[in-house]
Design an enzyme around this catalytic site. Sequence first.
Site: not given
Length: 641
Positions: A163, A238, A262
């Site tokens: 990420k 996210s 997330s």
Amino acid sequence: MNTLIKFISLLVIVASAACSSDETAFTGSPGGSSGSPTDPAEGGEDPPVDNPEPEVFVDKSLRPPAEFFELVEADMQMVHDTFAGRTKMRDGSTLTCEALTKMYIERIFMYNDNPQPNGGLPISAVLAINPQALEIAKGLDAQYAADGGVADRYLHCMPVLLKDNYDTVDHPSTSASYSMLGHQAGVDAPSVAGLRKAGAVILGKAHQDEFAYFTTGFSGRTVLVTNPYNTQESSAGSSSGSGAALASNFAIGGTGSDTCQSIRHPSSVSGLVGIRPSIGVISRKGIFPLSHIRDTGGPMTRSVRDSALMLTAMASIDPVDDPDTTLFKAEDRPDTYLRFLDRDTHGVKGKKIGVLRQLGTSTTPAGTGEQGALIEQAVTKMREMGAQVYEVFLPSFQNRGGGSTHYDTNRYFFEFVRDGGKSPRKCLSSAFFASNPDVLPNCGTTEGILETLRVGPRTAGLVAVSASGDPGGKPTQAQIDAIALERDYVTKVMNGELDALGDKEAMVLDAQGNVVKVKLDALVLSPGPTGGRTCDFGSTTQMGSIVVPVGFDSQAGTPRGMEIFVRRFDEGTGLGIAFDFEQATLHRRAPDIASSPLYANQTIGEFNSRAQMALMKAQFEAPEDLPVETYVQALRDLTGL
């Protein structure tokens, strides 16, 4: 400056209104443990043993080698079997780490930006490919030759997409924001360092919602990360890029960060296994924060086994920058989470599992619609596998948090600069900056994230809200105590201590509807998208969760998952249940996606440049509000079509 402050204040008002709406056996390490952490309720410790013989661990999660290597749905075992010759390449060639890394890079080139027939939009999961990836792979090939195998590198040549909020020494991290371009760490985040030590190849960075404020896949640096099973559907977030990339077989491993859902929600809708570990298992240092007291990093993969391997590598004790990791003592930490992937010893049979029927005011935490039905089918399957199933009601649960994003962000920059990081940014907002011993001594006008005016319009208001928060806002003792109280409440219910709840209420029912006091091994609930705001359960209590696939939503055409919730630091129990269920059901299957030969001959530099620049001109409008013509042109620029 006065004009700027007025502008920021307006953003605060607007956003505030919006917010309300070769690996068969090895010897365990001396500090490792083969079981779950000691439960004080169980009492006592084993007597000391003089000069104990080192325990030889036999990995019972391995399956017979496949005949031929397949890139789609490949996992660590298949890769290592192919390196060792137990599995063959169809063309008779020898698989190397360099060749494997090239395969994944080429797959990203050919699929990531290609509009998909299943929804008309590109997947857009990968933000950047690490220019050093092939050199890393070559180095691992040299180590493999020197050692005659993978040696102790249990993640040897696992291509991993991080990420974009994870710090890495060899490539910038931007939290998917144009305001963070040029943000280059001097050291790896400890979780990334652990992956490298175990032999992983950091393949690149995955997209995410900008600064992790949303859960929809939007950011200033991409129009939208879509779901590869149906690109008209959400990839969630996210950690949207990690979820979509792993589902699309762009890597074997990925990382996410989870403040509230997330990791869990993207794993659910991408058919993945995702772990939100208890806070304190993994150091949060080097992961750009949203709410430090609730944040944690974790792995996302296509199998329980690969997630267990990644969790082993990412876990560490970091007394300086993440003191919460010292609460999970070295002697209680397993040397490898593979120990729990023994279906006979740690599987579903005999486990006492509670289905969460009420969480605070929500009466649907186990999901609704097709997802709710799929979770009910999963519960029925676990009962058939030998689990004892109960219904759990937690009406007194309350969502808790603490501290301020403003303080957490500025503290991150302090650690970043201290460890040699170079960045044009030094704080969240120079207009609202206030010095204190935990942050940098000053932050110039152009060094604040908000003042760059390069934060995406969808996120700018929320960044302004955070900037208006207390710059010295550490969590108060009252906030810390409130979180501990919620964790104690849930733990006592799971321990069957219903008489010790004080003024809180709870109920556990057996299959006949009788109120019982029973020690539960795990709870199950929905990780999203249905069931309400269940993400606060793990985030408030700071306890661990593992998401595992339970099937597909026939209307959306996308996967759905189930969250297995465990006591603090008891991820091993959850992994044992998840692995047994996974192997008994095998719900995971790859999406049907289309490639384009137009991208086959591009370079890493060309890919990265295109991803970085194509949407600059559209950054001042919210992606979902763009005129169709702007959106289409942006896609043409991005895809080259």
